[in-house]
Scaffold this motif. Structure first.
Motif, PDB file in Angstrom:
ATOM      1  N   MET A   1       0.864  -1.181   0.031  1.00 39.28           N
ATOM      2  CA  MET A   1       0.060   0.032  -0.176  1.00 39.28           C
ATOM      3  C   MET A   1       0.907   0.948  -0.031  1.00 39.28           C
ATOM      4  SD  MET A   1      -3.071  -1.026   2.642  1.00 39.28           S
ATOM      5  CE  MET A   1      -4.327   0.284   1.936  1.00 39.28           C
ATOM      6  N   ARG A   2       0.379   2.312  -0.628  1.00 38.43           N
ATOM      7  CA  ARG A   2       1.193   3.554  -0.645  1.00 38.43           C
ATOM      8  C   ARG A   2       0.442   4.470   0.199  1.00 38.43           C
ATOM      9  NH1 ARG A   2       1.852   4.116  -7.183  1.00 38.43           N
ATOM     10  NH2 ARG A   2       2.679   1.949  -7.624  1.00 38.43           N
ATOM     11  N   ALA A   3       1.211   5.485   0.712  1.00 41.97           N
ATOM     12  CA  ALA A   3       0.883   6.469   1.391  1.00 41.97           C
ATOM     13  C   ALA A   3      -0.746   7.315   0.962  1.00 41.97           C
ATOM     14  CB  ALA A   3       1.853   7.818   1.495  1.00 41.97           C
ATOM     15  N   LYS A   4      -0.867   7.446  -0.113  1.00 42.64           N
ATOM     16  CA  LYS A   4      -2.137   8.044  -0.686  1.00 42.64           C
ATOM     17  C   LYS A   4      -3.305   7.120  -0.265  1.00 42.64           C
ATOM     18  CE  LYS A   4      -1.621   6.580  -5.364  1.00 42.64           C
ATOM     19  NZ  LYS A   4      -1.233   7.104  -6.664  1.00 42.64           N
TER      20      LYS A   4
ATOM     21  N   SER B   1      -0.035   9.305   9.495  1.00 41.50           N
ATOM     22  CA  SER B   1       0.552   9.363  10.860  1.00 41.50           C
ATOM     23  C   SER B   1       0.825   7.770  11.080  1.00 41.50           C
ATOM     24  CB  SER B   1      -0.776   9.722  11.967  1.00 41.50           C
ATOM     25  OG  SER B   1      -1.683   8.948  11.669  1.00 41.50           O
ATOM     26  N   VAL B   2       1.471   7.607  12.216  1.00 40.00           N
ATOM     27  CA  VAL B   2       1.535   6.229  12.401  1.00 40.00           C
ATOM     28  C   VAL B   2       0.378   5.632  12.989  1.00 40.00           C
ATOM     29  CG1 VAL B   2       2.601   4.847  14.547  1.00 40.00           C
ATOM     30  CG2 VAL B   2       3.938   6.867  13.747  1.00 40.00           C
ATOM     31  N   THR B   3      -0.592   6.101  13.401  1.00 44.39           N
ATOM     32  CA  THR B   3      -1.952   5.727  13.428  1.00 44.39           C
ATOM     33  C   THR B   3      -2.748   5.009  12.275  1.00 44.39           C
ATOM     34  OG1 THR B   3      -2.214   7.050  15.464  1.00 44.39           O
ATOM     35  CG2 THR B   3      -4.438   5.900  14.624  1.00 44.39           C
ATOM     36  N   ASP B   4      -2.517   5.771  11.045  1.00 48.27           N
ATOM     37  CA  ASP B   4      -3.045   5.554  10.002  1.00 48.27           C
ATOM     38  C   ASP B   4      -2.318   4.031   9.316  1.00 48.27           C
ATOM     39  OD1 ASP B   4      -4.571   7.696   9.515  1.00 48.27           O
ATOM     40  OD2 ASP B   4      -2.999   8.874   8.891  1.00 48.27           O
ATOM     41  N   ILE B   5      -1.178   4.095   9.784  1.00 48.61           N
ATOM     42  CA  ILE B   5      -0.271   2.807   9.125  1.00 48.61           C
ATOM     43  C   ILE B   5      -0.559   1.719  10.019  1.00 48.61           C
ATOM     44  CG2 ILE B   5       2.049   1.844   9.135  1.00 48.61           C
ATOM     45  CD1 ILE B   5       3.310   4.719   8.774  1.00 48.61           C
ATOM     46  N   ILE B   6      -0.857   1.762  11.179  1.00 49.19           N
ATOM     47  CA  ILE B   6      -1.386   0.495  12.065  1.00 49.19           C
ATOM     48  C   ILE B   6      -2.742   0.182  11.900  1.00 49.19           C
ATOM     49  CG2 ILE B   6      -1.785  -0.323  14.479  1.00 49.19           C
ATOM     50  CD1 ILE B   6       1.336   0.131  13.663  1.00 49.19           C
TER      51      ILE B   6
ATOM     52  N   LYS C   1      -4.857   1.141   9.084  1.00 48.96           N
ATOM     53  CA  LYS C   1      -5.200   1.135   7.663  1.00 48.96           C
ATOM     54  C   LYS C   1      -4.408   0.220   6.873  1.00 48.96           C
ATOM     55  CE  LYS C   1      -7.278   5.805   8.033  1.00 48.96           C
ATOM     56  NZ  LYS C   1      -7.174   7.013   7.471  1.00 48.96           N
ATOM     57  N   GLY C   2      -3.057   0.169   7.358  1.00 48.56           N
ATOM     58  CA  GLY C   2      -2.153  -0.570   6.412  1.00 48.56           C
ATOM     59  C   GLY C   2      -2.593  -2.009   6.222  1.00 48.56           C
ATOM     60  N   ASP C   3      -1.880  -2.617   5.296  1.00 51.82           N
ATOM     61  CA  ASP C   3      -2.199  -3.936   5.099  1.00 51.82           C
ATOM     62  C   ASP C   3      -1.086  -5.127   5.345  1.00 51.82           C
ATOM     63  OD1 ASP C   3      -0.341  -3.302   3.010  1.00 51.82           O
ATOM     64  OD2 ASP C   3      -1.322  -4.257   1.410  1.00 51.82           O
ATOM     65  N   PHE C   4      -0.279  -4.447   6.145  1.00 51.93           N
ATOM     66  CA  PHE C   4       1.164  -5.134   6.581  1.00 51.93           C
ATOM     67  C   PHE C   4       1.021  -6.560   7.285  1.00 51.93           C
ATOM     68  CE2 PHE C   4       0.330  -2.237   9.907  1.00 51.93           C
ATOM     69  CZ  PHE C   4       0.654  -3.139  11.220  1.00 51.93           C
ATOM     70  N   THR C   5       0.074  -6.654   7.877  1.00 56.80           N
ATOM     71  CA  THR C   5      -0.270  -7.834   8.545  1.00 56.80           C
ATOM     72  C   THR C   5      -0.835  -9.032   7.679  1.00 56.80           C
ATOM     73  OG1 THR C   5      -2.617  -7.170   9.207  1.00 56.80           O
ATOM     74  CG2 THR C   5      -0.842  -6.969  10.862  1.00 56.80           C
TER      75      THR C   5
END
Length: 204
Positions: free
Chosen positions: A1-4, A114-119, A121-125
């Motif tokens: 995923m990208r920042a946008k 923000s870090v909160t967005d990464i945690i 909304k991110g798909d890293f899991t």
């Protein structure tokens, strides 16, 4: 995923000439932990003021928020994020700089990440970066071998293809893939030498 893809698009800005009291009221009203400071001119840089700035530079010293201005406590220029930057690189940027949020800018202000967005909304899991890189590495190796076979190992196209392999391999190792004793490019070269020796031996 990208920042946008995970950034917050509803960005609240404040002028550097605003008082800290005005900024605090705005942050409380919108439930925010930071505000982006507007540039004064098209050539000027964006800034950022955070709750930490207010606590550490105003509250801690007993300053009057009504008589303290944003330009006195903000960070400017602030670190900005390209909207196409992968979230793992955003996380690395945050870790290396000690910041928790940054504006997403490409010509204009697009959002805040923000870090909160990464945690949240991110798909890293679901799709760890290492899995993606391993697939990309496999495709890059196949592509480089194909180009080398059709255009020659010393062709510019083959050299560029193997450089791509090297870059992906290095990135994969950074993300936890065990480092090989010999790179994919070196293994390919070794196989080529071995084949030449076999061919030469059969002709004698």
């Amino acid at each position: 995923m990208r920042a946008k893809e995970i950034m917050t698009q509803d960005v609240v800005t404040v002028k550097g000439s605003a008082t800290v009291a005005e900024a605090v009221r705005l942050m409380r009203l919108r439930g925010l932990r930071s505000l982006i400071v507007e540039p004064r001119t098209p050539e000027d840089a964006y800034g950022i003021v955070t709750e930490t700035d207010i606590a550490a530079k105003v509250v801690a010293y007993g300053k009057d928020p009504q008589d303290t201005y944003i330009y006195e406590i903000m960070t400017k220029p602030c670190i900005v994020v390209n909207p196409d930057l992968g979230i793992e690189y955003v996380a690395r940027l945050f870790a290396n700089t000690g910041i928790w949020r940054a504006p997403v800018i490409q010509g204009e202000l697009l959002g805040v990440i923000s870090v909160t967005d990464i945690i949240t909304k991110g798909d890293f899991t679901e799709t760890p970066k290492i899995h993606f890189l391993k697939k990309e590495l496999h495709k890059a190796i196949s592509n480089a071998r194909s180009i080398a076979a059709s255009m020659g190992e010393d062709s510019l196209e083959a050299i560029e293809a193997w450089e791509t392999v090297d870059e992906i391999e290095a990135e994969a190792c950074f993300h936890g893939m065990p480092k090989l004793d010999r790179s994919s490019r070196e293994q390919f070269a070794d196989n080529g030498v071995a084949n030449e020796l076999v061919t030469a031996g059969s002709q004698q």
